[in-house]
Design a protein around this motif. Structure first.
Motif, mmCIF file in Angstrom:
data_model
loop_
_atom_site.group_PDB
_atom_site.id
_atom_site.type_symbol
_atom_site.label_atom_id
_atom_site.label_comp_id
_atom_site.label_asym_id
_atom_site.label_seq_id
_atom_site.Cartn_x
_atom_site.Cartn_y
_atom_site.Cartn_z
ATOM 1 N N PHE A 23 -10.506 -24.586 37.684
ATOM 2 C CA PHE A 23 -11.079 -25.406 38.752
ATOM 3 C C PHE A 23 -10.050 -25.713 39.837
ATOM 4 C CE2 PHE A 23 -14.790 -27.632 36.309
ATOM 5 C CZ PHE A 23 -15.425 -26.410 36.208
ATOM 6 N N VAL A 24 -8.783 -25.779 39.440
ATOM 7 C CA VAL A 24 -7.731 -26.151 40.394
ATOM 8 C C VAL A 24 -7.691 -25.188 41.585
ATOM 9 C CG1 VAL A 24 -5.964 -24.829 39.166
ATOM 10 C CG2 VAL A 24 -5.301 -26.754 40.608
ATOM 11 N N VAL A 25 -8.045 -23.922 41.366
ATOM 12 C CA VAL A 25 -8.066 -22.952 42.461
ATOM 13 C C VAL A 25 -9.188 -23.299 43.438
ATOM 14 C CG1 VAL A 25 -8.321 -20.516 43.078
ATOM 15 C CG2 VAL A 25 -7.103 -21.151 40.984
ATOM 16 N N LEU A 26 -10.378 -23.538 42.904
ATOM 17 C CA LEU A 26 -11.514 -23.928 43.752
ATOM 18 C C LEU A 26 -11.251 -25.253 44.456
ATOM 19 C CD1 LEU A 26 -14.799 -23.130 41.783
ATOM 20 C CD2 LEU A 26 -14.048 -22.174 43.958
ATOM 21 N N PHE A 29 -9.075 -24.678 47.461
ATOM 22 C CA PHE A 29 -9.832 -24.076 48.559
ATOM 23 C C PHE A 29 -10.701 -25.124 49.250
ATOM 24 C CE2 PHE A 29 -14.077 -22.234 49.565
ATOM 25 C CZ PHE A 29 -13.723 -21.645 50.768
ATOM 26 N N LEU A 30 -11.458 -25.890 48.464
ATOM 27 C CA LEU A 30 -12.366 -26.886 49.041
ATOM 28 C C LEU A 30 -11.597 -28.005 49.739
ATOM 29 C CD1 LEU A 30 -14.952 -27.071 46.118
ATOM 30 C CD2 LEU A 30 -15.304 -26.047 48.370
ATOM 31 N N SER A 31 -10.485 -28.413 49.180
ATOM 32 C CA SER A 31 -9.672 -29.464 49.805
ATOM 33 C C SER A 31 -9.141 -29.000 51.154
ATOM 34 C CB SER A 31 -8.508 -29.856 48.883
ATOM 35 O OG SER A 31 -8.974 -30.402 47.669
ATOM 36 N N VAL A 38 -10.520 -32.810 46.832
ATOM 37 C CA VAL A 38 -11.757 -32.538 46.101
ATOM 38 C C VAL A 38 -11.421 -32.308 44.638
ATOM 39 C CG1 VAL A 38 -13.720 -30.969 45.838
ATOM 40 C CG2 VAL A 38 -12.861 -31.526 48.129
ATOM 41 N N ARG A 39 -12.178 -32.952 43.766
ATOM 42 C CA ARG A 39 -12.040 -32.744 42.324
ATOM 43 C C ARG A 39 -13.410 -32.321 41.775
ATOM 44 N NH1 ARG A 39 -7.690 -32.247 43.390
ATOM 45 N NH2 ARG A 39 -5.877 -33.574 43.001
ATOM 46 N N ASP A 66 -18.812 -32.645 42.390
ATOM 47 C CA ASP A 66 -17.456 -33.175 42.461
ATOM 48 C C ASP A 66 -17.382 -34.573 41.879
ATOM 49 O OD1 ASP A 66 -18.402 -34.982 44.354
ATOM 50 O OD2 ASP A 66 -17.376 -34.057 46.053
ATOM 51 N N SER A 67 -16.212 -35.181 41.963
ATOM 52 C CA SER A 67 -15.985 -36.480 41.323
ATOM 53 C C SER A 67 -16.776 -37.608 41.966
ATOM 54 C CB SER A 67 -14.484 -36.814 41.368
ATOM 55 O OG SER A 67 -13.995 -36.783 42.706
ATOM 56 N N HIS A 68 -17.297 -37.387 43.187
ATOM 57 C CA HIS A 68 -18.143 -38.393 43.842
ATOM 58 C C HIS A 68 -19.616 -38.208 43.496
ATOM 59 C CE1 HIS A 68 -14.781 -39.812 46.207
ATOM 60 N NE2 HIS A 68 -14.568 -38.605 46.695
#
Length: 304
Positions: A23-26, A29-31, A38-39, A66-68
């Motif tokens: 997930f850290v790669v995605l 990218f999203l961040s 983004v988490r 995501d976390s939200h």
């Protein structure tokens, strides 16, 4: 220094990036795209989010939360589609309603981001990344309609438009600049599948480690090679057909007269494109978009 070979993002998102460990790669990218941290909590399953590979469509959907609690659609599209903007709208509408339980309050409607990575000319414009969002602007005072104080406490955001889906279109083939910021570094990777040693964008360091071709097992490598070969063949079919059709049209135009020859050449060019595209596994709708022919005309060509 020798360049390392990395897995194409469109294939990685089908397999590797769905794994929680990656997930850290995605997230990186999203961040970089959304300009905020983004988490990803989980990958959701929906009708359009299947862990399969279909080279006829070259379409990849990922639906994440995501976390939200916001929903994020990530779609990669290699082949040109005339109605792609409509499909973006349909995708967000479906996701919004799909994750509403019957009888739930409208306050439960989730915020949604639609991320579209396209490898063809989509629309007309000079930029390579576009952002679309809903805006409520006064027609007399030109002010932006904002949420009330109580609404701002209940929902995330200050403007009414913050509640509505947002769209991002990344036109990868239009990126031809030196990377000057994290998003540019990601655009460069999406286009070249290369990651410079000095890349600083979030997630690229992890991508450099986890998306190397050498890390694939034999089965994964075979699947990946089939995917890239299908992409290469389909693009070659279209380009070759256009070149050969134009040459044939010009030759016949000189021999039989410009008007008659060009008309016949265009018809034969389209017929050749239809046959090659059908052999490559393209859909009728995609062939119609490429050639400008109707479905009935395409079927008539294939029956010859």
């Amino acid at each position: 220094m020798e360049k390392s070979n990395y897995i194409r993002f469109d294939w990685a998102i089908k397999r590797l990036l769905r794994q929680k460990a990656n997930f850290v790669v995605l997230e990186g990218f999203l961040s970089s795209l959304l300009n905020e941290t983004v988490r990803i909590e989980r990958i959701l399953e929906s009708e359009g989010n299947k862990n399969t590979e279909d080279d006829k469509f070259n379409r990849v959907d990922m639906l994440a939360e995501d976390s939200h609690g916001d929903l994020i659609i990530i779609e990669v599209q290699n082949n040109r589609e005339l109605d792609y903007f409509h499909r973006m709208l349909y995708g967000t509408s479906k996701a919004v309603t799909e994750y509403m339980k019957e009888g739930e309050s409208f306050a439960r409607v989730k915020k949604l981001y639609s991320i579209n990575i396209v490898y063809f000319d989509l629309g007309q414009g000079e930029d390579y990344v576009y952002h679309g969002r809903t805006e409520f602007r006064g027609i007399h005072c030109n002010d932006i309609l904002k949420l009330s104080a109580s609404q701002q406490k209940q929902f995330r955001g200050t403007e009414v438009g913050d509640l509505y889906p947002e769209y991002y279109v990344l036109r990868v083939e239009d990126f031809d600049k030196a990377a000057k910021n994290p998003l540019d570094e990601w655009m460069s990777f999406l286009k070249t599948s290369q990651i410079p040693e000095d890349a600083q964008a979030p997630g690229l360091a992890e991508a450099r480690e986890r998306l190397q071709l050498e890390r694939m097992n034999r089965e994964e490598r075979a699947s990946y090679n089939a995917h890239t070969e299908a992409l290469r063949y389909q693009r070659s079919v279209i380009q070759t057909s256009l070149i050969e059709g134009e040459a044939k049209g010009r030759a016949e135009g000189e021999a039989k007269g410009r008007a008659e020859g060009e008309a016949k050449g265009r018809a034969e060019e389209k017929a050749e494109i239809v046959k090659r595209s059908n052999k490559a596994g393209l859909t009728m709708e995609t062939i119609a978009d490429i050639t400008g022919l109707t479905i009935e005309e395409i079927n008539a060509v294939l029956k010859r």
